[in-house]
Scaffold this active site. Structure first.
Site: not given
Ligand code: CP3
Length: 343
Positions: A26, A30, A39, A76, A154
């Protein structure tokens, strides 16, 4: 392809390096104001994920700003269920939602799989191509996928959950249905990841984020079996398997040949070294909350982590960076790794 900074690739190939490579799960998230600026110009998260130019830009930001040793493509894990026909929404400050979920064998029959599903992800391959071009071989580019079981979780549950009990019900009550879905997911993930590699990913990470809700038997039957198939199909590229919370299955995971293993912070580095052996590349595993403490404490924790893993290690957190983390704390983490020298 020769790279200016190939510390991650060398480490994954078991070559001797002076210090471990460092990147963060990640890392494009953010915490960076530069990320939020891009964003905020878009209606939602998915608009950014599906825009190759902008996705490439936020992928490269952490390389320029944080000086990490790898880029991870901004995307994602939920783009894969969507490409199979199950639409998702990312609700601001709530997380992912699937308006329609998988309930029956018929729902599974209707899903696309393999190349037919992977065909719907051109925007990801395009983002990788643009990123690769703009990165100009500075650092390796990591592609990723959710593991089949985490994606099933999911697709059946429809959203995040503390227990994922709807999804786990399927494993206990309808195992044949669960396997039918896992097979479709596995075929899709294999096509998808092969194309990601063709588009410029030089390392692949598999995220099994909800592994920790299973037990050893369920993990073996419903997750590891499929992870193994994916790793077998990706022999030409280094793979990192991150199964969060799966410490109960460490010995089983250790039987997957060649791949590197990502560890969460609840796994003790010395124990992991014993189970996986000195030659296995391990990734991790500082508690992301450690970055919420004072800088001298972060630096000490990094030193302790690096010395307990020893060689064949990729420095990282034990999960993604939390949004409330200060950029200065992340920089201290990275700087401490970069100033380390193996004894
Ligand atoms: O690592 C990176 O920087 C690459 C981008 C990346 C994102 N999601 C961007 C993201 C990666 C590798 C993921 C993988 C992902 N997505 C996982 C596996 C990793 C982990 O955390 O276990 C999972 C479970 C998801 C599903 C997901 N996406 C969730 C549960 C959420 C919401 C949770 C939250 O923190 O709000 C997301 C949203 C998400 N994916 C964001 C980002 C930057 C936040 C959304 C935003 O920018 O508004």
């Amino acid at each position: 392809m020769s790279m200016k900074n190939d510390l991650l690739i060398k480490t994954l190939q078991g070559e001797k390096v002076d210090r471990p490579p460092v990147w963060l799960m990640r890392q494009a998230g953010r915490i960076l104001p530069e990320y939020r600026a891009i964003r905020e110009k878009l209606p939602d998260f998915k608009a950014l994920v599906s825009n190759p130019q902008l996705a490439a830009e936020v992928t490269i930001q952490p390389v320029d700003i944080l000086k990490v040793d790898a880029a991870i493509i901004f995307s994602d894990i939920l783009v894969v269920p969507e490409a199979m026909g199950l639409h998702y929404e990312m609700v601001e400050k709530v997380g992912p939602r699937f308006p329609k979920t998988i309930q029956s064998g018929r729902d599974i029959d209707q899903l696309l799989s393999g190349d037919d599903a992977a065909d719907n992800l051109d925007y990801v391959y395009n983002a990788l191509e643009v990123t690769q071009r703009n990165l100009d071989s500075r650092v390796p580019l990591i592609g990723f996928s959710g593991a089949p079981y985490t994606l099933l979780a999911y697709m059946v549950e429809g959203k995040g959950s503390k227990t994922f009990s709807k999804a786990k019900r399927l494993l206990y009550a309808e195992p044949a249905m669960a396997h039918a879905l896992l097979e479709k997911l596995t075929k899709t993930i294999i096509s998808y990841l092969k194309r990601k590699v063709r588009a410029g990913a030089s390392v692949i990470q598999l995220f099994d984020s909800w592994a920790g809700l299973l037990d050893r038997r369920l993990y073996q039957e419903f997750s590891l079996k499929y992870i193994r198939l994916i790793c077998d199909a990706l022999k030409d590229v280094p793979v990192i398997v991150f199964a969060k919370g799966a410490w109960f299955s460490m010995e089983d995971i250790a039987t997957i040949p060649d791949v590197a293993i990502g560890l969460d912070w609840q796994t003790d580095p010395a124990t992991a070294r014993q189970v996986f052996g000195a030659d296995r590349t391990l990734q991790g595993n500082l508690d992301p909350c450690c970055l919420l403490g004072p800088e001298n404490q972060i630096r000490q924790a990094v030193k302790d982590m690096l010395s307990s893993f020893g060689r064949n290690h990729i420095a990282n957190l034990g999960h993604g960076v939390y949004p409330e983390t200060e950029v200065s704390a992340v920089k201290a983490f990275i700087d401490e790794v970069k100033s380390y020298q193996y004894p």
